[in-house]
Motif scaffolding. Structure first.
Motif, PDB file in Angstrom:
ATOM      1  N   UNK A   5      36.708  35.731  41.742  1.00  0.00           N
ATOM      2  CA  UNK A   5      37.243  36.267  40.487  1.00  0.00           C
ATOM      3  C   UNK A   5      38.217  37.383  40.838  1.00  0.00           C
ATOM      4  N   UNK A   6      39.456  37.223  40.422  1.00  0.00           N
ATOM      5  CA  UNK A   6      40.484  38.216  40.719  1.00  0.00           C
ATOM      6  C   UNK A   6      40.868  38.905  39.416  1.00  0.00           C
ATOM      7  N   UNK A   7      40.307  40.089  39.214  1.00  0.00           N
ATOM      8  CA  UNK A   7      40.555  40.839  37.983  1.00  0.00           C
ATOM      9  C   UNK A   7      40.345  42.314  38.261  1.00  0.00           C
ATOM     10  N   UNK A   8      40.455  43.131  37.209  1.00  0.00           N
ATOM     11  CA  UNK A   8      40.326  44.580  37.363  1.00  0.00           C
ATOM     12  C   UNK A   8      38.897  45.029  37.111  1.00  0.00           C
ATOM     13  N   UNK A   9      37.952  44.434  37.825  1.00  0.00           N
ATOM     14  CA  UNK A   9      36.555  44.839  37.664  1.00  0.00           C
ATOM     15  C   UNK A   9      36.354  46.299  38.061  1.00  0.00           C
ATOM     16  N   UNK A  10      37.287  46.822  38.846  1.00  0.00           N
ATOM     17  CA  UNK A  10      37.224  48.208  39.334  1.00  0.00           C
ATOM     18  C   UNK A  10      37.758  49.204  38.313  1.00  0.00           C
ATOM     19  N   UNK A  11      38.328  48.725  37.206  1.00  0.00           N
ATOM     20  CA  UNK A  11      38.871  49.624  36.188  1.00  0.00           C
ATOM     21  C   UNK A  11      37.768  50.467  35.573  1.00  0.00           C
ATOM     22  N   UNK A  12      37.976  51.767  35.526  1.00  0.00           N
ATOM     23  CA  UNK A  12      36.947  52.663  35.005  1.00  0.00           C
ATOM     24  C   UNK A  12      37.043  52.817  33.495  1.00  0.00           C
ATOM     25  N   UNK A  13      36.773  51.721  32.804  1.00  0.00           N
ATOM     26  CA  UNK A  13      36.574  51.810  31.354  1.00  0.00           C
ATOM     27  C   UNK A  13      35.521  50.788  30.947  1.00  0.00           C
ATOM     28  N   UNK A  14      34.932  51.029  29.788  1.00  0.00           N
ATOM     29  CA  UNK A  14      33.768  50.242  29.378  1.00  0.00           C
ATOM     30  C   UNK A  14      34.090  48.763  29.195  1.00  0.00           C
ATOM     31  N   UNK A  17      34.498  46.868  32.571  1.00  0.00           N
ATOM     32  CA  UNK A  17      33.199  46.610  33.194  1.00  0.00           C
ATOM     33  C   UNK A  17      32.463  45.486  32.467  1.00  0.00           C
ATOM     34  N   UNK A  18      32.519  45.521  31.138  1.00  0.00           N
ATOM     35  CA  UNK A  18      31.764  44.537  30.363  1.00  0.00           C
ATOM     36  C   UNK A  18      32.278  43.117  30.570  1.00  0.00           C
ATOM     37  N   UNK A  19      33.616  42.920  30.549  1.00  0.00           N
ATOM     38  CA  UNK A  19      34.128  41.550  30.653  1.00  0.00           C
ATOM     39  C   UNK A  19      33.964  40.990  32.058  1.00  0.00           C
ATOM     40  N   UNK A  20      34.143  41.822  33.088  1.00  0.00           N
ATOM     41  CA  UNK A  20      34.006  41.319  34.457  1.00  0.00           C
ATOM     42  C   UNK A  20      32.544  41.037  34.791  1.00  0.00           C
ATOM     43  N   UNK A  21      31.653  41.879  34.297  1.00  0.00           N
ATOM     44  CA  UNK A  21      30.210  41.663  34.450  1.00  0.00           C
ATOM     45  C   UNK A  21      29.805  40.370  33.754  1.00  0.00           C
ATOM     46  N   UNK A  22      30.308  40.182  32.519  1.00  0.00           N
ATOM     47  CA  UNK A  22      29.946  38.992  31.746  1.00  0.00           C
ATOM     48  C   UNK A  22      30.432  37.716  32.421  1.00  0.00           C
ATOM     49  N   UNK A  23      31.686  37.701  32.888  1.00  0.00           N
ATOM     50  CA  UNK A  23      32.223  36.483  33.494  1.00  0.00           C
ATOM     51  C   UNK A  23      31.450  36.106  34.747  1.00  0.00           C
ATOM     52  N   UNK A 101      36.513  27.921  46.972  1.00  0.00           N
ATOM     53  CA  UNK A 101      36.936  26.604  46.494  1.00  0.00           C
ATOM     54  C   UNK A 101      37.998  26.747  45.408  1.00  0.00           C
ATOM     55  N   UNK A 102      37.905  27.824  44.652  1.00  0.00           N
ATOM     56  CA  UNK A 102      38.887  28.105  43.596  1.00  0.00           C
ATOM     57  C   UNK A 102      38.831  29.589  43.282  1.00  0.00           C
ATOM     58  N   UNK A 103      39.883  30.076  42.656  1.00  0.00           N
ATOM     59  CA  UNK A 103      39.949  31.472  42.222  1.00  0.00           C
ATOM     60  C   UNK A 103      40.283  31.512  40.739  1.00  0.00           C
ATOM     61  N   UNK A 104      39.531  32.321  39.999  1.00  0.00           N
ATOM     62  CA  UNK A 104      39.824  32.570  38.592  1.00  0.00           C
ATOM     63  C   UNK A 104      40.577  33.888  38.495  1.00  0.00           C
ATOM     64  N   UNK A 105      41.734  33.868  37.862  1.00  0.00           N
ATOM     65  CA  UNK A 105      42.476  35.102  37.612  1.00  0.00           C
ATOM     66  C   UNK A 105      42.279  35.479  36.147  1.00  0.00           C
ATOM     67  N   UNK A 106      41.709  36.641  35.918  1.00  0.00           N
ATOM     68  CA  UNK A 106      41.380  37.127  34.581  1.00  0.00           C
ATOM     69  C   UNK A 106      39.898  37.453  34.519  1.00  0.00           C
ATOM     70  N   UNK A 107      39.467  38.075  33.436  1.00  0.00           N
ATOM     71  CA  UNK A 107      40.170  38.425  32.215  1.00  0.00           C
ATOM     72  C   UNK A 107      40.907  39.761  32.382  1.00  0.00           C
ATOM     73  N   UNK A 108      41.121  40.499  31.276  1.00  0.00           N
ATOM     74  CA  UNK A 108      41.823  41.784  31.224  1.00  0.00           C
ATOM     75  C   UNK A 108      43.331  41.568  31.144  1.00  0.00           C
ATOM     76  N   UNK A 109      44.078  42.676  31.152  1.00  0.00           N
ATOM     77  CA  UNK A 109      45.528  42.598  31.002  1.00  0.00           C
ATOM     78  C   UNK A 109      46.220  42.355  32.341  1.00  0.00           C
ATOM     79  N   UNK A 110      45.680  41.449  33.131  1.00  0.00           N
ATOM     80  CA  UNK A 110      46.240  41.196  34.462  1.00  0.00           C
ATOM     81  C   UNK A 110      47.615  40.539  34.403  1.00  0.00           C
ATOM     82  N   UNK A 111      48.014  40.020  33.240  1.00  0.00           N
ATOM     83  CA  UNK A 111      49.353  39.454  33.081  1.00  0.00           C
ATOM     84  C   UNK A 111      50.337  40.450  32.471  1.00  0.00           C
ATOM     85  N   UNK A 112      49.882  41.678  32.279  1.00  0.00           N
ATOM     86  CA  UNK A 112      50.742  42.721  31.718  1.00  0.00           C
ATOM     87  C   UNK A 112      51.543  43.372  32.839  1.00  0.00           C
TER      88      UNK A 112
END
Length: 351
Positions: A5-14, A17-23, A101-112
């Motif tokens: 999973x390639x996303x901003x799980x390291x971003x320090x906001x609630x 954390x919630x979306x990366x934890x959930x995915x 085997x595969x990489x998921x890009x997202x969630x969050x504003x990673x396309x911004x």
């Protein structure tokens, strides 16, 4: 199946954390070995701290500064405890060498492409591992932008595209001729019911969760709360007019603060999401960087809610109560479609 999973799980906001934890947990519930990829943008730590400061004048508010730093420390401890993460990597080549085997890009504003965390690697630049997206957002970045040939070529190699909002869908379609599926944010796929319930406030309250202070509405908020015999509780930032501020609340405290609230006042995408999850009557106020994704979320799940503009009283706004029977049915349908996309696109990527 091993998926990165390639996303901003390291971003320090609630919300981050919630979306990366959930995915990660949704994927694990599907029997997938899901791991967050430890790829960090330049200046990440400074950006995280700057984005967590609740005051532009740090030297005049040392106590607020200390609480903001404490919140950052809690985020980092929670991340270390809750996530499965790879070793630190610095390039597309090193990510490919992790053997997913595969990489998921997202969630969050990673396309911004205007976000301080943005890196072209989130458009797949340099990556050879099969790629799909799950619920990325481009925020308020223009969806009319045409990328250079290198980025368009990278995007053309994705196995499947999804987006969290129509604005991002348009940006993708403006650069590659691919189908784009609109899906729900991962937090709406995951059941948070069994998470730790740590929020301790014995009196009924109206919850304020916002990025801006909204001092211009403080009188209306306090008067409405008083009329309902509620306290005003602010979570995640200091508010001088709230009855109590939980400036350095932990992730679990933040999650459970929605569960026990009588009403919610928010300008946040995930403030809306967790109001819906917990079936709360909420008021939304607009920040320019949240309008697109909030509007598209409301449309997707059948919520008719306008941004508050001061033209009516709080009583009138909240009196237009949301029908959560209909909303829950709509969310359930969208959840099934989102999970189908996730399952099918990963199977295609791993062929």
């Amino acid at each position: 199946m091993k998926v990165g999973i390639l996303t901003w799980y390291f971003g320090n906001n609630y919300g981050a954390k919630a979306h990366s934890y959930a995915l990660q947990h949704v994927l694990k519930d599907m029997g997938i070995d899901a791991v967050h990829i430890a790829y960090y943008p330049k200046g990440m730590w400074k950006t995280n701290i700057r984005m967590n400061l609740n005051t532009p004048h740090m030297k005049f508010h040392p106590c607020i500064l200390a609480k903001c730093l404490l919140r950052c420390a809690k985020f980092m401890r929670w991340t270390k405890k809750q996530y499965t993460v790879t070793e630190k990597v610095h390039s597309a080549k090193e990510i490919d060498e992790l053997g997913f085997d595969a990489i998921i890009i997202g969630s969050d504003e990673v396309f911004n492409y205007n976000h301080p965390f943005f890196d072209e690697i989130y458009y797949g630049k340099g990556l050879k591992t099969p790629l799909i997206t799950y619920a990325p957002s481009s925020g308020q970045a223009s969806c009319d932008k045409v990328f250079d040939e290198t980025i368009r070529e990278s995007l053309s190699k994705f196995v499947a595209f999804s987006a969290r909002d129509n604005h991002t869908k348009q940006l993708i379609r403006n650069n590659v001729d691919n189908e784009v599926t609109e899906v729900l944010d991962p937090t709406l796929l995951y059941n948070f019911d069994f998470e730790e319930d740590l929020f301790n406030n014995s009196e009924p309250y109206l919850l304020v969760y916002s990025f801006d202070p909204w001092d211009n509405y403080s009188k209306q908020i306090m008067e409405f709360a008083c009329s309902k015999k509620l306290k005003v509780i602010c979570v995640g930032r200091h508010s001088k007019w709230a009855d109590k501020s939980y400036t350095s609340a932990s992730e679990y405290e933040w999650l459970s603060s929605f569960k026990h609230a009588e009403y919610v006042f928010t300008d946040s995408f995930h403030g809306v999401v967790f109001s819906v999850i917990n079936k709360k009557q909420f008021m939304i106020v607009s920040r320019k960087d949240k309008i697109n994704k909030i509007n598209d979320l409301l449309s997707a799940i059948g919520v008719k809610r306008d941004f508050y503009n001061g033209q009516c009283s709080f009583d009138e706004y909240y009196a237009d109560a949301l029908n959560y029977n209909d909303i829950s049915e709509s969310v359930a349908k969208q959840r099934d479609l989102s999970l189908d996309y996730l399952k099918n696109s990963l199977e295609e990527a791993c062929k």
